[in-house]
Each structure stands twice: as structure tokens, then as C-alpha cells.
Design a protein around this motif. Structure first.
Motif, short mmCIF file in Angstrom:
data_model
loop_
_atom_site.label_atom_id
_atom_site.label_comp_id
_atom_site.label_asym_id
_atom_site.label_seq_id
_atom_site.Cartn_x
_atom_site.Cartn_y
_atom_site.Cartn_z
N TRP A 7 5.95 -6.74 2.50
CA TRP A 7 5.16 -6.25 3.54
C TRP A 7 4.39 -6.89 3.44
CZ3 TRP A 7 1.02 -2.54 2.10
CH2 TRP A 7 0.45 -2.27 3.18
N ILE A 8 2.95 -7.39 1.62
CA ILE A 8 2.26 -7.38 1.89
C ILE A 8 2.25 -8.84 1.57
CG2 ILE A 8 0.65 -8.57 -0.84
CD1 ILE A 8 0.45 -5.45 -1.11
N ALA A 9 3.19 -9.72 1.56
CA ALA A 9 3.59 -11.15 1.92
C ALA A 9 3.00 -11.52 3.32
CB ALA A 9 4.77 -12.02 1.27
N ASN A 10 3.87 -10.67 4.16
CA ASN A 10 3.94 -10.87 5.69
C ASN A 10 2.75 -10.61 6.37
OD1 ASN A 10 6.20 -11.55 5.35
ND2 ASN A 10 7.28 -9.55 5.78
N TRP A 67 13.57 3.16 -6.99
CA TRP A 67 12.28 2.23 -7.00
C TRP A 67 11.12 1.33 -6.74
CZ3 TRP A 67 7.33 3.09 -5.73
CH2 TRP A 67 6.20 2.46 -5.94
N PRO A 68 12.49 0.49 -7.49
CA PRO A 68 12.64 -1.51 -7.23
C PRO A 68 13.14 -1.50 -5.94
CG PRO A 68 13.89 -0.82 -8.90
CD PRO A 68 13.23 0.80 -8.26
N LYS A 69 14.08 -1.14 -5.48
CA LYS A 69 13.74 -1.26 -4.11
C LYS A 69 12.66 -1.37 -2.80
CE LYS A 69 18.61 0.06 -4.06
NZ LYS A 69 19.74 0.66 -3.71
N THR A 70 11.53 -0.26 -2.96
CA THR A 70 10.81 0.45 -2.26
C THR A 70 9.45 -0.81 -3.20
OG1 THR A 70 11.67 2.45 -2.55
CG2 THR A 70 8.76 2.11 -2.20
N LEU A 71 9.45 -1.12 -4.60
CA LEU A 71 8.70 -2.07 -4.78
C LEU A 71 8.79 -4.13 -3.70
CD1 LEU A 71 6.10 -2.77 -6.73
CD2 LEU A 71 7.91 -2.97 -8.43
N ALA A 72 9.85 -3.74 -4.08
CA ALA A 72 10.04 -4.69 -3.25
C ALA A 72 9.86 -5.38 -1.91
CB ALA A 72 11.92 -5.08 -3.55
N HIS A 73 10.21 -4.22 -1.11
CA HIS A 73 9.46 -3.52 0.53
C HIS A 73 8.59 -4.14 0.70
CE1 HIS A 73 13.95 -3.54 1.26
NE2 HIS A 73 13.66 -1.83 1.08
N VAL A 74 7.26 -3.43 -0.89
CA VAL A 74 5.91 -3.52 -0.36
C VAL A 74 5.58 -4.44 -0.75
CG1 VAL A 74 3.98 -2.24 -1.45
CG2 VAL A 74 5.65 -1.01 -0.93
N ARG A 75 6.22 -5.74 -1.56
CA ARG A 75 5.89 -7.14 -1.89
C ARG A 75 5.63 -7.57 -0.92
NH1 ARG A 75 8.31 -7.02 -7.84
NH2 ARG A 75 6.32 -6.10 -8.52
N ARG A 83 -7.49 -9.48 7.78
CA ARG A 83 -6.21 -10.78 6.94
C ARG A 83 -7.82 -10.19 5.64
NH1 ARG A 83 -6.62 -17.27 8.37
NH2 ARG A 83 -5.66 -16.31 9.61
N GLU A 84 -7.95 -9.78 5.62
CA GLU A 84 -9.25 -9.44 4.45
C GLU A 84 -8.69 -8.51 3.60
OE1 GLU A 84 -12.10 -11.30 7.63
OE2 GLU A 84 -10.75 -9.88 7.31
N ALA A 85 -8.19 -7.26 4.51
CA ALA A 85 -7.05 -6.72 3.54
C ALA A 85 -6.25 -6.92 3.12
CB ALA A 85 -6.98 -5.88 4.80
N GLY A 86 -5.19 -8.25 3.82
CA GLY A 86 -3.98 -8.70 3.51
C GLY A 86 -4.80 -9.36 2.11
#
Length: 363
Positions: free
Chosen positions: A358-361, A348-356, A264-267
Motif C-alpha cells: 500500500w505504501i509503495a503504491n 501479521w506477516p501477511k498484513t505487514l506485506a499488504h501495508v508495505r 504525495r507528502e503523506a506517501g
């Protein structure tokens, strides 16, 4: 960096022109002085890769296939700080009593320290240090055990004086220009966190962007990739892992114990806008396993190579260098893939949305 055994820590430098084994003569002309000439001032110069007293810089001693293996050696007589301090304090006590004063002046203390240093230094044994260097003639690269800024400055200056050109340190920024003609200054700073209250960094963080994206890509894609020549390889990320972000609160967070990449600390670190600054990477090609800690500035630390099958000294050097070449080739292949995404206005905008997402989850 021990090229012929153990783990290897290094930086890559790009050579600005093609060299051949003929350059060995340039290194021989700047060979280190004999160790018995060491006096009060340090001495430095090139020695062979075999050991720090070997001043035989020849094809036979230093060249193995497409590789030239030498070391930039420095010898000096250093007085241990605790020993110098004890002698100086003892002499100050004697001087203070002789002068019948409570406190000596700064000038008197400086004179005592200088006198004690001059007395002790000739008695000290030589302290030797070196920066191991391998020139890769085939790829026009320098592989060097220079990790600190001071070592990098020392090496680049010595190499220029020896070979006539300044080697270019391979960082995410210089690699982007050389490999994809991408100027990192032209890229808008990116924020991976889904928290829209956070501002993006004031300056670009290309290396940390790459490491953070690589973590996401590994988890989502499974870690299987191909080299430009078609060979397959796999990657896996492990702890320890270090996060960094300029701003309020803790700038750097290091997670070491347990399974930090699943914690959880990493997230939380990712959600707070931090990016990966250092992480352990494991690579596999068939049955061969490689592991190292990678910094965001492309420093490679503690690279563990598959066991060598060679017994001959030069055969082992060639084999290990080929394995090191596989590692950095795979690493730069992944970086190329990231750059292709990072500079694609539609992807890149699509990739960035996927990364965000991933982080939110993640949390």
C-alpha cells in the motif's frame, strides 16, 4: 475538558478497584479550602463539577447515575511576568543610582525581585485552574481532562490520597496488557516502509503502529466495524495528520492543508519510515457523528459529540458520558482488532506485506 458542554479533551485511567457513590465522602474530606483563605501559597482540593467555587461535594451535587463528577481545583496569586519585570527593572534603576554603580550584583537583584514579589502578590486576584474528573463506576474508569505529564502526575497523586488507589493511565502499552495480556516489550519493533534500507526503530512504537495500521485498514476495508455488543459504527480519517520517526532528517512532519491523507507528502513520509503520531478521526453510529484528534499515546483532543437532547443538568451529563463511552469503546475495539493481528504469527506477516505494498503504491 468541559463534560457538560462543548468539545471534550481527556485521558482514560483504569481504576484498580471497584468504587461506588460512597467514595463521594472521601472527596468531601479533601474539599478545596475557601477561596478567601488564599494567601501567598497556592491552595488546592476538590470541588464539584458545577463550578470552581462550589465546595458542596455530596451525592446530590456530584453523582449522576453511575458517574461522579468533580474537579481538582488549584488557586494561586500569580503576578503577570511583564508586570513583575517592569517593577523589578524600575526598582533596579533606583537602587543602582542610589548606590552609584553601573551594575548590581546577582544578590542585590535577587533581593529586589523577592521584595517586589512580596509587595505585588497580595494584590493579585486569584488565578484558578482545574482538572475535571468523571469517575465511571460501571466501567471502573476515570475520565479526566489531564493531558500534560504535569497534570497527569498531579491528578494521580491527588486521587490516590483521596480514594486510596493509584489510577493507571491508559496508554497503548497498558491497554494491551489489560485487554489482551500482551506485553508490548515482547513485540519486535516493526518497519512499515517497503524501503529495505531502513532499520526498524530501536524501541517499540505500539501506538503509532496502531494509527498507521488503522489508516491502511480504513482505506482497504471501507471503515465499517462492530462493537462487542453487535452495534455497527463507521470510521473515517482526516487531516491534520502528524508523522514521526527517530533518526536523521526531520523527526516530525505535520500536514494540515488540502487533503493531506491523499497527498504525495503523506506517501513520502510513510516511505521514509515515519508513522502516524496524531490524526483526526470521525466516527458515525447511525445519524450520530463524533470527531476528535487522537494521539498515539491515546490522548483524545477536541472530541465533538452529537447534540444533546437533555435539558436537565444531570441528565445532560449522563447522556454526554454515554456518548463519550461509545467513542472510547469503539476506539479500543479497533485497538483490540489490531492487537489480535499484531500477535498472530501467521496473519501479521501477511498484513505487514499488504501495508508495505500500500505504501509503495501510495507514492
Amino acid at each position: 475538558m468541559s463534560v457538560d458542554s462543548g468539545t471534550v479533551s481527556f485521558r482514560l485511567f483504569a481504576l484498580q478497584c471497584a468504587y461506588s457513590s460512597a467514595v463521594v465522602d472521601d472527596f468531601a474530606r479533601r474539599v478545596a479550602p475557601p477561596i478567601d483563605t488564599l494567601g501567598r501559597d497556592p491552595i488546592s482540593g476538590w470541588v464539584s463539577g458545577r463550578h470552581l467555587f462550589d465546595r458542596e461535594i455530596t451525592d446530590e451535587a456530584c453523582v449522576a447515575g453511575p458517574y461522579l463528577h468533580v474537579q481538582l481545583m488549584k488557586a494561586e496569586k500569580k503576578i503577570p511576568a511583564s508586570l513583575l519585570r517592569a517593577y523589578v527593572k524600575q526598582e533596579e534603576d533606583i537602587e543602582r543610582k542610589a548606590r552609584e554603580v553601573e551594575v548590581l550584583s546577582r544578590k542585590a537583584k535577587a533581593e529586589i525581585k523577592e521584595r517586589i514579589t512580596a509587595m505585588l502578590q497580595p494584590k493579585m486576584p486569584p488565578t484558578l485552574s482545574s482538572i475535571p474528573v468523571v469517575m465511571d463506576f460501571r466501567n471502573d474508569l476515570l475520565v479526566a481532562g489531564a493531558l500534560s505529564d504535569k497534570q497527569i502526575d498531579t491528578l494521580t497523586l491527588a486521587f490516590k490520597e483521596t480514594a486510596g488507589t493509584l489510577p493507571i493511565l491508559l496508554t497503548p502499552e497498558t491497554a494491551a496488557i489489560r485487554r489482551k495480556q500482551v506485553n508490548a516489550k515482547d513485540l519486535q519493533p516493526v518497519m512499515f516502509s517497503p524501503d529495505d534500507r531502513l532499520d526498524p526503530p530501536a524501541e517499540g512504537t505500539l501506538g503509532m503502529d496502531f494509527l498507521t495500521w488503522l489508516w491502511f485498514a480504513w482505506e482497504k476495508e471501507g471503515g465499517g466495524y462492530h462493537l462487542p455488543d453487535g452495534r455497527e459504527f463507521g470510521i473515517m480519517l482526516e487531516g491534520p495528520i502528524t508523522f514521526f520517526r527517530e533518526g536523521q532528517g526531520a523527526h516530525e512532519v505535520a500536514l494540515r492543508n488540502g487533503i493531506p491523507l491523499n497527498s504525495r507528502e503523506a506517501g513520502t513520509a510513510l516511505y521514509c519510515g515515519k508513522k502516524v503520531r496524531r490524526v483526526k478521526v470521525v466516527m458515525a453510529q447511525g445519524d450520530a457523528i463524533f470527531s476528535a484528534t487522537l494521539d498515539a499515546d491515546f490522548a483524545v483532543r477536541g472530541l465533538k459529540l452529537p447534540k444533546s437532547e437533555q435539558i436537565d443538568e444531570f441528565g445532560k451529563l449522563e447522556e454526554r458520558m454515554m456518548k463519550i463511552e461509545f467513542f472510547w469503546t469503539a476506539w479500543l475495539t479497533l485497538f483490540d482488532r489490531f492487537l489480535d493481528l499484531r500477535t498472530d504469527a501467521s496473519l501479521w506477516p501477511k498484513t505487514l506485506a499488504h501495508v508495505r505494498t500500500w505504501i509503495a503504491n501510495f507514492r
